[in-house]
Every structure is written in structure tokens, then in C-alpha cells.
Design an enzyme around this catalytic site. Sequence first.
Site, PDB file in Angstrom:
ATOM      1  N   SER A   1     -11.613  -0.207   3.086  1.00 41.83           N
ATOM      2  CA  SER A   1     -10.169  -0.146   3.351  1.00 41.83           C
ATOM      3  C   SER A   1      -9.687   1.197   2.824  1.00 41.83           C
ATOM      4  O   SER A   1      -9.605   1.398   1.614  1.00 41.83           O
ATOM      5  CB  SER A   1      -9.440  -1.291   2.642  1.00 41.83           C
ATOM      6  OG  SER A   1      -9.851  -2.527   3.173  1.00 41.83           O
TER       7      SER A   1
ATOM      8  N   LYS B   1      -5.949  -2.442   9.208  1.00 41.21           N
ATOM      9  CA  LYS B   1      -6.307  -3.138   7.967  1.00 41.21           C
ATOM     10  C   LYS B   1      -5.147  -3.131   6.977  1.00 41.21           C
ATOM     11  O   LYS B   1      -4.893  -4.122   6.281  1.00 41.21           O
ATOM     12  CB  LYS B   1      -7.533  -2.496   7.327  1.00 41.21           C
ATOM     13  CG  LYS B   1      -7.972  -3.146   5.996  1.00 41.21           C
ATOM     14  CD  LYS B   1      -8.308  -4.621   6.158  1.00 41.21           C
ATOM     15  CE  LYS B   1      -8.587  -5.313   4.817  1.00 41.21           C
ATOM     16  NZ  LYS B   1      -9.838  -4.873   4.203  1.00 41.21           N
TER      17      LYS B   1
ATOM     18  N   LYS C   1      -4.351  -1.189  -4.221  1.00 40.58           N
ATOM     19  CA  LYS C   1      -4.600   0.088  -3.547  1.00 40.58           C
ATOM     20  C   LYS C   1      -4.153   0.037  -2.092  1.00 40.58           C
ATOM     21  O   LYS C   1      -3.477   0.959  -1.610  1.00 40.58           O
ATOM     22  CB  LYS C   1      -6.097   0.418  -3.634  1.00 40.58           C
ATOM     23  CG  LYS C   1      -6.553   1.629  -2.851  1.00 40.58           C
ATOM     24  CD  LYS C   1      -7.266   1.248  -1.547  1.00 40.58           C
ATOM     25  CE  LYS C   1      -8.512   0.437  -1.796  1.00 40.58           C
ATOM     26  NZ  LYS C   1      -9.226   0.098  -0.539  1.00 40.58           N
TER      27      LYS C   1
END
Length: 320
Positions: free
Chosen positions: A119, A193, A261
Site C-alpha cells: 500500500s 487501495k 500510514k
Amino acid sequence: MAMEEATATATPFGFPAEVRPGATRVGWVGIGVMGGAMAARLLAAGYAVTAYARTPAKAGALVAAGARLAGSPASVAAASDVVFTMVGNPGDVRAVVLDAASGALAGLRPGGVLVDCTSSSPSLAREVAAAARAAGCHAVDCPVSGGDVGARDGTLALLAGGDEAVVAWLAPLFAQLGRPTYMGPPGSGQSSKIANQIAVAGAVVGLGESLAFAGAAGLDERLFLGAVSKGAAGSRVMDIFGERAVSRDFASGGAVRYIIKDLGMALEVGDGQEEEEEANVLPGSALYRQMFSAMSANGDGELCLQGLITVVERLNGIRK
């Protein structure tokens, strides 16, 4: 004559040679909870796998299953037609792919394909794709969703960005990992994503709050989960994380620091393409990130998403 025949029938390298077990060589960089399970599925399907792990001791199970270890991402790529990367964050992607000496692109031959399942940043995905093109190679950004259960069972959602023909060529490999969807040009997989993580985060926050409320109200939490899981409240998030939360199993799955994150990338100023772009206005994402960040501040940054219930419990003075 024999040499001439061998040369004439030699299998072309990388794309567009047919992908098939026993012929296509797979490289894997990053064998944590997700990457290790995904690489193991390709091994079990008959593909030769060469792997790199920063901590070689963690590769014991893969090596026992038949994988070969290499000393750097470049060495992995030199032995592979397709190299998958599954590392922690965009900085790790840059290091394992683009480092001029040890990165995968430094070792990949023309025709080779990079598939980044991390990701990561959409703008970095576009940078990697451009660097791959300049080297006569191909790059696909293909982050995944489905957690450790999906990685183990081969039921991941694969969100692929890049050249559509290359994504289609990867189908036999993707079939071992889950269900691929072509999302668009380079960077599209990563953007997908990030959007996915916003939805996952909201569902996990809702799950944690509902279970904390149910418990405080004196309800049997498992009975509650079973009752609502087939109704409008039911979700894949509830299926994966519900029982773990009730069982206080906060170690299974990926660490919460990763979704912190990912939500941070959602909230970044634009995507690094235009200086004048403004910040994304996503109030829910900002709240979810704060709640997961509270987990980390409480010393639980290595626990998994279902541990979010502990933040709700602390806010309400619930002790378990």
C-alpha cells in the site's frame, strides 16, 4: 544442429512469454504476514520462487517449502521473470525497487515485470512505472485487500494499475492470490487501495464502538455478532475482525501502523502532482486516523486493527 534447435526453441524472457508453472520464475521481496502467505501460494502452485528478506531467519517456512533465498532485491530480480514486492511503506518501495545498486530494477532484465503489492503512494507508482519503461521493463501497482485470511486462502482483492495488457498477462499468477481488477493506468491501483482503506477504517471503528457498547450494556458479544452479521451491519470486516475483537486477539493480522500510514496518504495535499492542489477534505478519514493513532500512542502500534476497541473502551472508562 542441436545448439541451433535449442536456440530456436528457447523460451522468451518475461512479458509476453506465456506464464506457466515450471517455466515462469517468480521473485518475492518482503515476506511478512501478507507477503509470506502470498509467496507460499505461488510455490504451492508450482512456480519457482526466489525471495529476499531483510531478516533471513523469517524465511524458514518458505525455504522449507522450496523457495530459494537471495542476498538483495537486485539478485532476486536477476533470477526472475516477475518480481513481487510487499513491504511496509513508500520509502521501503523506493529502496527495494529503485536503489541503483541493490534495487530490483537494477537486476531485472528487459521484458521483466515488477508488481508492487505494497500500500503505497500513487505518485511513486507512476515514478516506478516510468523507470521500468526506461529500462525496457514493466511495472504494475497492485495493492491488495483481504487481510491475512485472504492472503492465506487466496481470496484477496487485487487492485491493479498499469498497462492493461501486462495486467492480463499476469492472470495465472493473480489467480493463485485472489480476484484481480484492472483499475486503470499507473497509480490507479494505489489510489484504489487508499479509497479501500478509508472504507475499511470506518467499518473497523464502527465494529469497535458497537462491540464496546454491546458489552457495556451487558449483552453477550458473540450472540450480538451472530445476530447482526447477516443483516445490514454485516460486512467482510466483521467476518474477519469481529471474533478476534471479542476474543481479545489483537495480534492476528497486520499492524495498525500501516492503516495510519494509508489514511495519512488519503489526507495528504493532493498527490504530489500539482503544487497548487489543496488538501483532501475527508473528515471521517481524519477522525479514523486519530483513533488509530491513539492506539499507537497507547503503546499498541504493533497490534492489529481489531484492537481499536481498546481505544473506545479507554474513552469510556471500560477496563478489560
